[in-house]
Design a protein around this motif. Structure first.
Motif, PDB file in Angstrom:
ATOM      1  N   THR A  19       9.209  -6.360  -7.482  1.00 49.50           N
ATOM      2  CA  THR A  19      10.184  -5.274  -7.564  1.00 49.50           C
ATOM      3  C   THR A  19      10.476  -4.973  -9.021  1.00 49.50           C
ATOM      4  O   THR A  19      10.632  -5.890  -9.832  1.00 49.50           O
ATOM      5  CB  THR A  19      11.500  -5.651  -6.851  1.00 49.50           C
ATOM      6  N   TYR A  20      10.530  -3.689  -9.349  1.00 47.33           N
ATOM      7  CA  TYR A  20      10.981  -3.234 -10.664  1.00 47.33           C
ATOM      8  C   TYR A  20      12.241  -2.395 -10.460  1.00 47.33           C
ATOM      9  O   TYR A  20      12.329  -1.603  -9.513  1.00 47.33           O
ATOM     10  CB  TYR A  20       9.899  -2.382 -11.344  1.00 47.33           C
ATOM     11  N   PHE A  21      13.206  -2.581 -11.352  1.00 46.53           N
ATOM     12  CA  PHE A  21      14.440  -1.810 -11.280  1.00 46.53           C
ATOM     13  C   PHE A  21      14.390  -0.682 -12.308  1.00 46.53           C
ATOM     14  O   PHE A  21      13.921  -0.873 -13.437  1.00 46.53           O
ATOM     15  CB  PHE A  21      15.652  -2.712 -11.487  1.00 46.53           C
ATOM     16  N   VAL A  22      14.874   0.476 -11.893  1.00 47.01           N
ATOM     17  CA  VAL A  22      14.695   1.709 -12.656  1.00 47.01           C
ATOM     18  C   VAL A  22      16.045   2.198 -13.185  1.00 47.01           C
ATOM     19  O   VAL A  22      16.927   2.586 -12.405  1.00 47.01           O
ATOM     20  CB  VAL A  22      14.048   2.799 -11.775  1.00 47.01           C
ATOM     21  N   LEU A  23      16.193   2.171 -14.496  1.00 51.70           N
ATOM     22  CA  LEU A  23      17.392   2.728 -15.118  1.00 51.70           C
ATOM     23  C   LEU A  23      17.412   4.244 -14.941  1.00 51.70           C
ATOM     24  O   LEU A  23      16.362   4.875 -14.822  1.00 51.70           O
ATOM     25  CB  LEU A  23      17.417   2.382 -16.610  1.00 51.70           C
ATOM     26  N   ASP A  24      18.612   4.832 -14.980  1.00 53.80           N
ATOM     27  CA  ASP A  24      18.735   6.268 -14.791  1.00 53.80           C
ATOM     28  C   ASP A  24      18.288   7.073 -16.013  1.00 53.80           C
ATOM     29  O   ASP A  24      18.192   8.298 -15.947  1.00 53.80           O
ATOM     30  CB  ASP A  24      20.179   6.637 -14.431  1.00 53.80           C
ATOM     31  N   VAL A  78      15.372  -6.033 -20.013  1.00 53.31           N
ATOM     32  CA  VAL A  78      14.733  -6.228 -21.315  1.00 53.31           C
ATOM     33  C   VAL A  78      13.249  -6.552 -21.169  1.00 53.31           C
ATOM     34  O   VAL A  78      12.413  -6.068 -21.944  1.00 53.31           O
ATOM     35  CB  VAL A  78      15.464  -7.343 -22.101  1.00 53.31           C
ATOM     36  N   GLU A  79      12.894  -7.352 -20.168  1.00 54.60           N
ATOM     37  CA  GLU A  79      11.493  -7.745 -20.011  1.00 54.60           C
ATOM     38  C   GLU A  79      10.707  -6.804 -19.100  1.00 54.60           C
ATOM     39  O   GLU A  79       9.583  -6.424 -19.413  1.00 54.60           O
ATOM     40  CB  GLU A  79      11.403  -9.174 -19.462  1.00 54.60           C
ATOM     41  N   PHE A  80      11.277  -6.427 -17.964  1.00 57.16           N
ATOM     42  CA  PHE A  80      10.480  -5.698 -16.969  1.00 57.16           C
ATOM     43  C   PHE A  80      11.184  -4.449 -16.444  1.00 57.16           C
ATOM     44  O   PHE A  80      11.024  -4.074 -15.284  1.00 57.16           O
ATOM     45  CB  PHE A  80      10.092  -6.634 -15.813  1.00 57.16           C
ATOM     46  N   GLY A  81      11.930  -3.772 -17.310  1.00 57.15           N
ATOM     47  CA  GLY A  81      12.635  -2.573 -16.909  1.00 57.15           C
ATOM     48  C   GLY A  81      11.777  -1.323 -16.938  1.00 57.15           C
ATOM     49  O   GLY A  81      10.867  -1.184 -17.747  1.00 57.15           O
ATOM     50  N   LEU A  82      12.101  -0.409 -16.023  1.00 58.85           N
ATOM     51  CA  LEU A  82      11.565   0.951 -16.026  1.00 58.85           C
ATOM     52  C   LEU A  82      12.743   1.913 -16.177  1.00 58.85           C
ATOM     53  O   LEU A  82      13.892   1.535 -15.961  1.00 58.85           O
ATOM     54  CB  LEU A  82      10.817   1.250 -14.724  1.00 58.85           C
ATOM     55  N   ALA A  83      12.453   3.154 -16.527  1.00 50.75           N
ATOM     56  CA  ALA A  83      13.510   4.147 -16.667  1.00 50.75           C
ATOM     57  C   ALA A  83      12.993   5.518 -16.237  1.00 50.75           C
ATOM     58  O   ALA A  83      11.813   5.840 -16.391  1.00 50.75           O
ATOM     59  CB  ALA A  83      14.009   4.212 -18.114  1.00 50.75           C
ATOM     60  N   ARG A  84      13.912   6.311 -15.680  1.00 48.33           N
ATOM     61  CA  ARG A  84      13.600   7.696 -15.360  1.00 48.33           C
ATOM     62  C   ARG A  84      13.609   8.521 -16.645  1.00 48.33           C
ATOM     63  O   ARG A  84      14.453   8.326 -17.516  1.00 48.33           O
ATOM     64  CB  ARG A  84      14.643   8.277 -14.399  1.00 48.33           C
ATOM     65  N   THR A  85      12.697   9.458 -16.747  1.00 48.52           N
ATOM     66  CA  THR A  85      12.697  10.438 -17.830  1.00 48.52           C
ATOM     67  C   THR A  85      12.308  11.784 -17.229  1.00 48.52           C
ATOM     68  O   THR A  85      11.806  11.841 -16.097  1.00 48.52           O
ATOM     69  CB  THR A  85      11.699  10.082 -18.949  1.00 48.52           C
ATOM     70  N   PRO A  86      12.519  12.878 -17.954  1.00 48.06           N
ATOM     71  CA  PRO A  86      12.073  14.180 -17.425  1.00 48.06           C
ATOM     72  C   PRO A  86      10.572  14.224 -17.150  1.00 48.06           C
ATOM     73  O   PRO A  86      10.111  15.036 -16.342  1.00 48.06           O
ATOM     74  CB  PRO A  86      12.457  15.152 -18.554  1.00 48.06           C
ATOM     75  N   GLN A  87       9.810  13.343 -17.794  1.00 50.41           N
ATOM     76  CA  GLN A  87       8.362  13.306 -17.597  1.00 50.41           C
ATOM     77  C   GLN A  87       7.942  12.355 -16.477  1.00 50.41           C
ATOM     78  O   GLN A  87       6.758  12.231 -16.175  1.00 50.41           O
ATOM     79  CB  GLN A  87       7.659  12.898 -18.895  1.00 50.41           C
ATOM     80  N   GLY A  88       8.903  11.658 -15.860  1.00 51.40           N
ATOM     81  CA  GLY A  88       8.584  10.677 -14.823  1.00 51.40           C
ATOM     82  C   GLY A  88       9.028   9.283 -15.237  1.00 51.40           C
ATOM     83  O   GLY A  88       9.739   9.109 -16.232  1.00 51.40           O
ATOM     84  N   LEU A  89       8.622   8.275 -14.477  1.00 46.44           N
ATOM     85  CA  LEU A  89       8.994   6.910 -14.814  1.00 46.44           C
ATOM     86  C   LEU A  89       8.293   6.469 -16.088  1.00 46.44           C
ATOM     87  O   LEU A  89       7.116   6.774 -16.307  1.00 46.44           O
ATOM     88  CB  LEU A  89       8.618   5.955 -13.680  1.00 46.44           C
ATOM     89  N   ARG A  90       9.031   5.726 -16.919  1.00 45.15           N
ATOM     90  CA  ARG A  90       8.472   5.189 -18.143  1.00 45.15           C
ATOM     91  C   ARG A  90       8.901   3.735 -18.310  1.00 45.15           C
ATOM     92  O   ARG A  90       9.961   3.309 -17.830  1.00 45.15           O
ATOM     93  CB  ARG A  90       8.933   5.999 -19.370  1.00 45.15           C
TER      94      ARG A  90
END
Length: 283
Positions: A226-231, A169-181
């Motif tokens: 470290t940042y964790f990246v959702l799929d 919720v605070e420091f998440g990243l996620a994969r997208t077709p355009q790259g990390l967001r």
């Protein structure tokens, strides 16, 4: 005489927003923050966040009135924002989320604090958090998080859930077709961390794993190691207790991990060089 225990009734912490009390300086502070941050977020934040900003109308016109904002939020996801005077006890926080209410501070930083404050203000809480709550998948995740928090008291899982909240919720990243967001509010409301989280060579970026995240300590006073990246931007983890309780028991037998730790089994998106925090330690 013994000191009275804090109340765990959310109603004891709710206060009026006091929209009419904001000064023109307060509104101008919001406008500066919102316009600057929106520009920085372009191409770096999940599109659903920008959709939420637009749907709520909380751009650069001034501090939003919760009464107006909540009409739009309830229609989209059944949530509402409630004003609180500051940080609330964990149990109160969980109860509010489980009831689809997001607690937000009503005060805004002073002009001289434009770049940094220690305690979250209305800009962090509303600009950073609320746009994604317009999305039903994310809204359901927050409600499930609140319900899991209420159950965690009996199973010793509170600190595990705190880490999960921090890294999603605070420091998440996620994969997208355009790259990390960016999907985390702590990043989305910070110009410095917006750039650092995506573009610095220093931090690790690790594929999300629920057990791994709940073992990881975090920094509260600086950029993350470290940042964790959702799929994906909708890939929020399931938080049913049938899964969480045995998982808590399993990781209780393992050691906690320092913020910059990389494990052999981690799904690395990028391995950081640690240069930022190493330079800070040496200074």
């Amino acid at each position: 005489m013994s000191q009275a225990k804090p109340s765990d009734d959310p109603r004891d912490y709710l206060v009026p927003q006091g929209f009419e009390s904001y000064t023109e300086t307060d509104h101008e502070t919001w406008r500066i923050l919102a316009r600057r941050q929106r520009d920085i977020l372009q191409g770096r934040i999940a599109d659903t966040f920008l959709d939420g900003l637009d749907g709520l109308g909380i751009g650069g016109t001034g501090i939003p009135d919760f009464r107006v904002l909540n009409e739009r939020l309830r229609a989209a996801s059944g949530w509402e924002v409630v004003a609180v005077p500051g940080l609330v006890p964990d149990l109160v926080f969980f109860k509010l989320l489980a009831d689809r209410k997001f607690p937000a501070g009503f005060w805004i930083r002073k002009p001289e604090q434009i770049d940094y404050i220690e305690e979250p203000d209305i800009f962090h809480d509303v600009f950073g958090h609320v746009p994604l709550i317009m999305q039903p998948v994310y809204a359901d995740y927050l409600e499930a998080y609140g319900k899991a928090g209420l159950a965690s008291q009996a199973y010793g899982g509170l600190h595990r859930l705190a880490r999960l909240y921090w890294y999603t919720v605070e420091f998440g990243l996620a994969r997208t077709p355009q790259g990390l967001r960016i999907v985390g509010a702590g990043i989305a409301s910070s110009p410095g961390e917006t750039i650092f989280a995506l573009e610095s060579a220093s931090p690790n970026r690790v594929g999300f794993d629920l057990a791994r995240v709940m073992r990881a300590k975090y920094r509260i006073d600086d950029f993350q190691e470290t940042y964790f990246v959702l799929d994906g931007v909708d890939a929020w983890p399931a938080l049913d207790l049938e899964r969480l309780i045995p998982l808590w028991r399993e990781i209780d037998a393992q050691t906690d991990l320092e913020p910059g730790t990389v494990l052999p089994e981690d799904r690395l998106v990028s391995c950081g060089d640690g240069s930022y925090h190493r330079a800070k330690s040496a200074a």
